[in-house]
Structures are given as structure tokens and as C-alpha cells.
Design a protein around this motif. Structure first.
Motif, PDB file in Angstrom:
ATOM      1  N   GLY A 137       0.805  -1.221   0.000  1.00 40.04           N
ATOM      2  CA  GLY A 137       0.000   0.000   0.000  1.00 40.04           C
ATOM      3  C   GLY A 137       0.834   1.266   0.000  1.00 40.04           C
ATOM      4  N   ALA A 161       0.240  13.111   6.518  1.00 35.35           N
ATOM      5  CA  ALA A 161      -0.688  12.724   7.588  1.00 35.35           C
ATOM      6  C   ALA A 161      -0.941  11.219   7.653  1.00 35.35           C
ATOM      7  CB  ALA A 161      -2.001  13.481   7.404  1.00 35.35           C
ATOM      8  N   LEU A 163       1.680   8.483   7.081  1.00 30.85           N
ATOM      9  CA  LEU A 163       3.080   8.306   6.688  1.00 30.85           C
ATOM     10  C   LEU A 163       3.435   6.950   6.095  1.00 30.85           C
ATOM     11  CD1 LEU A 163       5.872   9.621   6.634  1.00 30.85           C
ATOM     12  CD2 LEU A 163       6.265   8.589   8.872  1.00 30.85           C
ATOM     13  N   GLY A 164       2.881   5.854   6.659  1.00 31.67           N
ATOM     14  CA  GLY A 164       3.271   4.522   6.199  1.00 31.67           C
ATOM     15  C   GLY A 164       4.771   4.330   6.340  1.00 31.67           C
ATOM     16  N   GLU A 183       1.671   8.665  11.775  1.00 30.16           N
ATOM     17  CA  GLU A 183       1.314   7.276  11.442  1.00 30.16           C
ATOM     18  C   GLU A 183       0.741   6.634  12.702  1.00 30.16           C
ATOM     19  OE1 GLU A 183       1.236   4.971   8.774  1.00 30.16           O
ATOM     20  OE2 GLU A 183       0.625   3.614  10.373  1.00 30.16           O
ATOM     21  N   ILE A 184      -0.332   5.863  12.512  1.00 30.45           N
ATOM     22  CA  ILE A 184      -1.015   5.302  13.688  1.00 30.45           C
ATOM     23  C   ILE A 184      -0.353   4.045  14.241  1.00 30.45           C
ATOM     24  CG2 ILE A 184      -2.732   3.793  12.571  1.00 30.45           C
ATOM     25  CD1 ILE A 184      -4.779   5.449  14.414  1.00 30.45           C
ATOM     26  N   GLN A 185       0.291   3.268  13.385  1.00 29.23           N
ATOM     27  CA  GLN A 185       0.844   1.995  13.854  1.00 29.23           C
ATOM     28  C   GLN A 185       2.279   2.149  14.369  1.00 29.23           C
ATOM     29  OE1 GLN A 185       0.250  -1.616  11.431  1.00 29.23           O
ATOM     30  NE2 GLN A 185      -0.391  -0.179   9.841  1.00 29.23           N
ATOM     31  N   ASP A 215      -3.144   9.552  15.726  1.00 31.44           N
ATOM     32  CA  ASP A 215      -4.302   9.403  14.844  1.00 31.44           C
ATOM     33  C   ASP A 215      -4.488  10.738  14.115  1.00 31.44           C
ATOM     34  OD1 ASP A 215      -6.823   9.331  13.747  1.00 31.44           O
ATOM     35  OD2 ASP A 215      -7.863   8.739  15.591  1.00 31.44           O
ATOM     36  N   SER A 216      -4.327  10.752  12.812  1.00 27.25           N
ATOM     37  CA  SER A 216      -4.359  12.036  12.101  1.00 27.25           C
ATOM     38  C   SER A 216      -5.760  12.666  12.078  1.00 27.25           C
ATOM     39  CB  SER A 216      -3.810  11.891  10.681  1.00 27.25           C
ATOM     40  OG  SER A 216      -4.491  10.903  10.001  1.00 27.25           O
ATOM     41  N   SER A 217      -6.780  11.925  12.461  1.00 26.40           N
ATOM     42  CA  SER A 217      -8.118  12.518  12.537  1.00 26.40           C
ATOM     43  C   SER A 217      -8.357  13.215  13.878  1.00 26.40           C
ATOM     44  CB  SER A 217      -9.203  11.446  12.381  1.00 26.40           C
ATOM     45  OG  SER A 217      -8.964  10.689  11.242  1.00 26.40           O
ATOM     46  N   ARG A 253      -9.082   2.984  15.221  1.00 30.26           N
ATOM     47  CA  ARG A 253      -8.967   4.361  14.704  1.00 30.26           C
ATOM     48  C   ARG A 253      -8.351   4.403  13.309  1.00 30.26           C
ATOM     49  NH1 ARG A 253      -4.999   6.443  19.043  1.00 30.26           N
ATOM     50  NH2 ARG A 253      -4.111   4.471  18.337  1.00 30.26           N
TER      51      ARG A 253
END
Ligand SMILES: C[S@@+](CC[C@H](N)C(=O)[O-])C[C@H]1O[C@@H](n2cnc3c(N)ncnc32)[C@H](O)[C@@H]1O
Length: 370
Positions: A137, A161, A163-164, A183-185, A215-217, A253
Motif C-alpha cells: 500500500g 498525515a 506516513l506509512g 502514522e497510527i501503527q 491518529d491524524s483525525s 482508529r
């Protein structure tokens, strides 16, 4: 690079402006072209040109220089020849840049790798860096590279926002821009940091790179930025999950786990709104996203997402359609997909979208509070 033919091209070209004999001018130009050919044969790609009466030294790529000289050689009148000569001299000795990038408009022809069309057919990913092609991805480095060069100046800040594996920030390092990634992870934050530090060793550049696991949101950028001494960014890049096409994690999220398309779009809109808040007025936001197919129906996720961002105080500057590069796996399944498409009466996905937005100064309806 060795100093070659310093100031010579410039002086020789300036002298030609005094001439009025067209064949003689063309003969001199041909001689310069031959000299450039000899330098190229010695492996020199550019000439250093000292601009007398200023401290400036320019690197003049031979490919550009030769192309310009050949064009002048084809002119039929002395007036035209001098017009092109003056234009070339200006291109060599003056730098004219726009508000949002470092592209020298006096030498715009040199930037032939900057894409200005809305259809992007990219044959293969740029493998010259430490980009982790293995992260499922990810996007090809050419995407952030194009937008960073076109919409930022050296030393400016880029925010990614979603990043991966860190593709955008690696391009920032390579191009002398500073970068912030969200990045969330946690494990992907670690992967991105590793990729970025490998790249950093290779290029020895001094960009400032900051990564937040968040969490970018919901992220509070102002608070995060305060810690790193940044007040705003000059470009935002968003490459979110294409809703649930790829499940990135088990985190609720994570946008790829949104319960419905509406929930996905709401979270994406919130991420755009938060990023907008720290983006300078009239600067740009790039959204990379594709459509999806479910239950026998093509879902225009890309256009829904575009619409969501438009509601947040941006205007649309371009819609780019980009091909999917063929992976080996996909190539093996080509026949099967073609058969399925013929049977099912649909078309196989071969493209995704890149939407380019510009932040409006005063949003008409969107709330300013985050
Ligand atoms: C399409 S990938 C981005 C890939 C990236 N452009 C690259 O080249 O590696 C989307 C990323 O967004 C992350 N993500 C999903 N929901 C998020 C959220 N709410 N906040 C921050 N990151 C999120 C996923 O974990 C995933 O790594």
C-alpha cells in the motif's frame, strides 16, 4: 566538478550579440556546440559558469545548453537569433523563481522531468533510495518528489498525515526539505524511522525529520509542533487507506477499519481539516486515493474523498489520473482478470487519483475550530 571553460560560454555568447553576420554567428555557435561535445566525451555533464560582476556560479547542464544553442542555429533571421541569444544569456545569468518553489523560470526547459499533464503513466518506481517497496500500500517515490519540487522551496516543511513506510519524508531529505509524518501503527513508525535513517546516511543532508505516532483525525498539531519549534507547514500530503481495500491494522482508529463509507469519509475530512489548520494560506494539499469495487458495483471512493476535502476550505487545482504500475504478481493474473471482466461486464482498475487542492484564505463554510 572541475571548473571548465569558466566564463567562456558567457563571454562568447555576449560577443555574438555585437555581430550582424548571421552565418558567422551560426559558425561560432556550432563551435561552442562542438566544444560542449568534447566536454561531454570527457564525462562532464555540466559547465560551471562564473558570472562576472557578481559572485554567482551556475552549473549549466550541457543537455540544456546544447538544446538551446541548436534552436538558435535553426533561426532564419538575425533578429530571431539575437532574441534567442538574449533569452539564453538571461537564463544563464538570472534566477527567476515563483512564490512556492525553486524552479528557475528563466531555465524552465531544463525541468523536463517535472510533469505538468493530468495523466501520469509511470512505468516503474524510482528504486534509487531506501524506499521500502515491500510495504503493502505504499506509493512510488515519484509522487511526493513531484509535489515537493513543484510546491515547496528548500528548507520548507512538508506534512504527511498517513506516513506509512516514510516515502514522503525520504524524498524530503533527498530534496532538502524538512518533514513531519503522522502514522497510527507503532511498528510502521519504527519501519519508517529505519528507512529514513538509512537514506540519511547515504545522502548526508541536514533536513529535520519528525515522526509522531498518532491518529491524524484527532491529532493536535499545534501541541506537537510546539515541541519541535514549528508553527506551520507549506505542503500537506495525504495517502490514506482506500477505505477497507487493504486492512492496515487491528486499530479501530485506523481508517481502513472504518465501519462504513460515511465513517471513512468523516475521518478523512477531519484529518484534512486538522492538516489545513497548520498549512499556510494558499499552500497546497495532495490527496492520493483510488476507487473500490464491491458487490458488483464500482464505488467512486476517490471522488467522494475529493468532495470531503473540498468541504474543508480548499479549492481544487487539479485532478490527476495515474496508472498502477504492473507488479509481477499482477502480470501473472492478467489473463484471469481479463476473463473475469469480460464475464462480469466491468473494467479492471488500472488507475488511481491524485487530487491537488489549494488552501483558501477564508473558508466559506468550514469551521475554523479543530
Ligand atoms: C496507504 S498507506 C500510506 C503509505 C505511504 N504513502 C508509503 O509510501 O508508505 C496508509 C497508512 O495510513 C496509516 N493510517 C491509517 N489510519 C490512520 C490514522 N487514523 N492516523 C494515522 N495513520 C493512519 C496506515 O497504518 C498506513 O500505514
Amino acid at each position: 566538478m572541475q571548473k571548465v571553460a569558466s566564463a567562456v560560454p558567457l563571454q562568447r555568447l555576449k560577443k555574438l550579440l555585437q555581430e550582424n553576420d548571421l552565418p558567422a554567428i551560426k559558425k561560432s555557435l556550432s563551435k561552442i556546440i562542438t566544444d560542449i561535445g568534447s566536454l561531454e566525451a570527457k564525462g562532464k555533464q555540466a559547465t560551471r559558469v562564473d558570472i562576472k560582476s557578481s559572485d554567482k556560479i551556475f552549473e549549466l547542464p550541457h543537455a540544456y545548453f546544447k538544446k538551446e544553442l541548436l534552436q538558435i542555429c535553426e533561426t532564419k533571421t538575425i533578429e530571431r537569433t539575437k532574441y534567442y541569444l538574449k533569452r539564453l544569456l538571461k537564463g544563464i545569468s538570472e534566477v527567476k523563481t515563483g512564490k512556492v518553489n525553486d524552479i528557475n523560470l528563466n531555465r524552465w526547459k531544463e525541468y523536463d522531468d517535472i510533469i505538468t499533464d493530468s495523466l501520469w503513466v509511470v512505468k516503474k518506481r524510482d528504486n534509487s533510495g531506501y524506499h521500502s517497496a515491500g510495504y503493502w500500500g505504499n506509493f512510488i517515490p515519484q509522487i511526493p518528489n513531484q509535489f515537493i519540487r513543484r510546491y515547496t522551496k528548500k528548507g520548507e516543511w512538508v506534512l504527511d498525515a498517513f506516513l506509512g513506510s516514510g516515502t514522503t519524508l525520504m524524498e524530503c531529505q533527498r530534496l532538502g526539505r524538512h518533514g513531519i509524518g503522522v502514522e497510527i501503527q507503532p511498528k510502521i513508525v519504527t519501519l519508517a524511522k529505519k528507512n529514513i535513517s538509512l537514506e540519511r546516511k547515504k545522502i548526508e543532508k541536514s533536513s529535520q525529520i519528525e515522526i509522531f505516532q498518532a491518529d491524524s483525525s484527532k491529532v493536535n498539531y499545534e501541541e506537537k509542533f510546539k515541541k519541535i519549534g514549528v508553527t506551520s507547514v507549506q505542503l500537506v500530503i495525504m495517502h490514506p487507506p482506500y477505505w477497507d481495500i487493504i486492512k492496515f491494522s487491528e486499530d479501530k482508529r485506523d481508517l481502513s477499519n472504518a465501519d462504513s463509507i460515511d465513517a471513512f469519509l468523516r475521518l478523512l475530512g477531519e484529518a484534512a481539516q486538522r492538516a489545513r489548520h497548520v498549512l499556510d494560506d494558499e499552500r497546497y494539499l495532495v490527496l492520493v486515493i483510488g476507487d473500490k469495487y464491491a458487490d458488483g458495483e464500482w464505488i467512486p471512493l476517490g471522488f467522494y474523498a475529493m468532495n470531503e476535502v473540498l468541504k474543508k476550505g480548499f479549492k481544487l487545482k487539479s485532478t490527476i489520473v495515474k496508472n498502477f504500475e504492473e507488479t509481477k504478481g499482477k502480470m501473472n493474473q492478467k489473463e484471469l482478470w481479463r476473463y473475469r471482466a469480460l464475464v462480469g461486464g466491468y473494467y479492471i482498475f488500472k488507475h488511481e487519483y491524485i487530487f491537488l487542492f489549494q488552501k483558501k484564505k477564508k473558508p466559506a463554510s468550514a469551521s475554523r475550530s479543530v
